[in-house]
Design an enzyme around this catalytic site. Structure first.
Site, short mmCIF file in Angstrom:
data_model
loop_
_atom_site.label_atom_id
_atom_site.label_comp_id
_atom_site.label_asym_id
_atom_site.label_seq_id
_atom_site.Cartn_x
_atom_site.Cartn_y
_atom_site.Cartn_z
N ASP A 1 0.82 -1.21 0.00
CA ASP A 1 0.00 0.00 0.00
C ASP A 1 0.86 1.26 0.00
O ASP A 1 1.83 1.37 0.74
CB ASP A 1 -0.89 0.04 1.24
N HIS B 1 -1.11 4.50 -0.50
CA HIS B 1 -2.13 5.36 0.11
C HIS B 1 -1.82 6.85 0.00
O HIS B 1 -1.89 7.60 0.99
CB HIS B 1 -2.36 4.97 1.57
N ASP C 1 -4.05 -0.33 -3.43
CA ASP C 1 -4.23 0.79 -2.50
C ASP C 1 -3.18 1.88 -2.75
O ASP C 1 -2.42 2.28 -1.86
CB ASP C 1 -4.20 0.32 -1.04
N ASP D 1 -6.16 7.22 -1.64
CA ASP D 1 -7.01 7.39 -0.45
C ASP D 1 -6.17 7.63 0.81
O ASP D 1 -5.06 7.15 0.94
CB ASP D 1 -7.96 6.21 -0.21
N ARG D 2 -6.77 8.35 1.73
CA ARG D 2 -6.19 8.72 3.02
C ARG D 2 -5.06 9.75 2.85
O ARG D 2 -5.18 10.87 3.29
CB ARG D 2 -5.73 7.49 3.81
N ASN E 1 -8.49 -2.89 -2.45
CA ASN E 1 -9.87 -2.59 -2.06
C ASN E 1 -10.18 -1.09 -2.14
O ASN E 1 -11.35 -0.70 -2.24
CB ASN E 1 -10.18 -3.13 -0.66
N HIS E 2 -9.14 -0.25 -2.12
CA HIS E 2 -9.37 1.20 -2.23
C HIS E 2 -9.42 1.69 -3.66
O HIS E 2 -9.65 2.88 -3.88
CB HIS E 2 -8.32 1.97 -1.43
N HIS F 1 -3.75 -8.31 -3.36
CA HIS F 1 -3.81 -7.27 -2.33
C HIS F 1 -4.28 -7.81 -0.99
O HIS F 1 -3.66 -7.55 0.04
CB HIS F 1 -4.73 -6.14 -2.78
N ARG G 1 -12.87 -6.99 9.27
CA ARG G 1 -13.23 -5.80 8.50
C ARG G 1 -14.71 -5.76 8.13
O ARG G 1 -15.21 -4.75 7.64
CB ARG G 1 -12.40 -5.73 7.22
N HIS H 1 -2.37 -4.77 2.33
CA HIS H 1 -3.70 -4.57 2.94
C HIS H 1 -3.68 -4.26 4.44
O HIS H 1 -4.65 -3.73 4.95
CB HIS H 1 -4.54 -5.82 2.67
#
Length: 489
Positions: free
Chosen positions: A233, A235, A262, A265-266, A294-295, A343, A391, A418
């Site tokens: 990730d 991110h 990923d 995001d964030r 997943n993002h 992922h 999750r 992840h």
């Protein structure tokens, strides 16, 4: 004695007192952002006195902070079951539902809060914002039903986009990405500059076509005398991405990379990250690889900042185009027929084959169950067997599940991402399941190291490089995220 520390018939006064001490210690850990320690202490308080709603409510928000949305949902529901007047329980459950994209269920909980506290301005704001999202999602769904064949990519006219005379940023050469372009792009981004929208759209249109030509499971050959790097990730942490290239060299035919989902995001430099990665994919299509995380989905992007960032830096139309591109990202990569990289993780059944993975119809938003969902969302667990996901999506799988999958498919081990790991990586399941996470000091709060893995084709043994976060401009993580997530992030 506080209401939260009431004695139930089966709990001794000593346990009640000790549970309160555990809660206070957990609260201190939470304030210090040591969320895992807080979870452990709240759990001890619950063991000592299991009928106190506040303990579950507090552990729920700690679970939200560590992205264990399923556990957070369960705790919030338990808190409400124990005390239907515990308003924070509804807030917590709404936060978990929002994090999972369950906007209608979140709206019900915000509605319950507004009824319980009709004069609470914060409750009204959250209810109103959530209601807007529910209506927006319904509207977008209606549009998709009415115009299912419409593609954003087909509606873009590059010829009408004018390059202004004063633009001095990176420029494609004859419409193509070159190494000089990538050098200029990264320099521009480091200086907080911007790529012209015409070139940004061109990259998106070209990379979409490239991903469309690839299978859901990409086979990669790593020659004996070559190295291959796998990153987890990112991110939206662009300056940490640049640090990876400083440590390990820029991508090239002799220095291939796989980024394992990923990307966005964030972190608030997600646009810079994704155009850098897409640029290298176009420059070195056979030596630079990207897996979907997943993002890379509309719901996550809507909540966790990427959609807002794209709209702020470019247009809403570009945000929709990103969704189309992400739908075509491959779901997994197999290296030399021996190492599978995805992922999330493995599956809720034992008979899944690589051939079945390769045939997944991936051109869609991630479903809530099935192979595609589990590739993006699942996590390993130390216990044998399987368990419901912490999750709330995917599955947790044990070392026996990993062993069976590897044996069935003739693989040596799996690499996944992840999950935040303190050292940037973790080796589990007797060395057969490796996690790599490449975003150090995740969200500027977690204090973790980042890591990447380098393999040599000859033996395919993983070698780990870890690193600390580097400074970045003063734009906080989640700066472009949905305002409702201020509750939990």
């Amino acid at each position: 004695m506080s209401v939260s520390a009431e004695i139930t018939p089966s709990v001794s006064p000593e346990n009640v007192e000790e549970a309160e001490k555990m809660k206070e210690e957990a609260n201190n850990c939470f304030r210090k952002q040591d969320y895992n320690k807080a979870i452990d202490l709240y759990s001890k308080a619950i063991e000592l006195n299991p009928s106190v709603a506040v303990y579950y409510g507090n552990r729920s928000i700690a679970y939200l902070k560590t992205e264990c949305f399923g556990y957070a949902l369960n705790d919030a529901s338990k808190a409400i079951e124990l005390d239907k007047t515990y308003v924070k329980g509804y807030y917590r459950r709404a936060g978990a539902h929002m994090s999972l994209g369950k906007f209608k269920l979140a709206l019900r909980d915000y509605e319950a809060v507004t009824k319980a506290k009709p004069n609470d301005a914060d409750a009204k704001i959250k209810y109103t914002e959530c209601s807007k999202i529910v209506k927006q999602v319904a509207f977008e769904r209606a549009i998709r039903v009415d115009d299912t064949k419409r593609s954003v990519a087909d509606s873009i006219n590059l010829e009408n986009m004018v390059i202004e005379d004063e633009y001095s940023g990176p420029m494609l050469e004859d419409g193509k990405v070159t190494f000089a372009f990538m050098q200029h792009l990264m320099k521009t981004y480091k200086e907080q500059g911007k790529l012209h929208r015409k070139y940004a759209y061109k990259i998106l249109l070209d990379v979409k076509q490239l991903f469309m030509s690839q299978p859901s499971l990409v086979e990669i050959t790593v020659p004996d005398d070559s190295k291959f790097t796998i990153c987890g990730d990112i991110h939206g942490q662009f300056y940490d991405l640049m640090n990876i290239f400083d440590l390990n060299g820029l991508p090239s035919p002799s220095n291939p990379y796989l980024f394992n989902g990923d990307f966005v995001d964030r972190g608030s430099f997600s646009v810079e990250c994704i155009f850098t990665l897409f640029g290298f994919k176009l420059l070195y299509p056979e030596h630079f690889f990207m897996s979907r995380g997943n993002h890379e989905s509309q719901t996550m992007n809507q909540m966790y900042g990427f959609e807002g960032e794209v709209k702020a830096k470019y247009t809403a139309q570009m945000s929709e185009l990103f969704t189309e591109v992400y739908n075509w990202l491959p779901l997994a990569h197999c290296l030399n027929g021996k190492v599978l990289v995805m992922h999330g993780g493995l599956f809720s059944r034992d008979d899944v084959t690589l051939d079945e993975i390769s045939k997944i119809d991936r051109n869609r938003q991630p479903p809530e169950e099935g192979l595609m969902c589990e590739l993006l969302w699942s996590d390993p667990q130390p216990q044998v067997g399987r368990a419901p996901s912490k999750r709330g999506v995917g599955v947790q799988f044990g070392p026996d599940v990993t062993k069976k999958f590897l044996e069935l498919n003739g693989l040596d081990y799996v690499i996944r991402s992840h999950e935040v790991k303190n050292d940037g990586y973790e080796v589990a399941h007797d060395g057969k399941c490796i996690t790599v996470f490449s975003a150090p000091n995740y969200c500027d709060t977690m204090g973790n190291k980042g890591s990447f893995i380098v393999l040599k084709g000859k033996d395919m043994q993983p070698h780990y490089t870890t690193y600390e976060a580097v400074p970045h401009p003063n734009v906080k993580p989640m700066a472009y995220a949905n305002s409702l997530l201020s509750l939990i992030c």
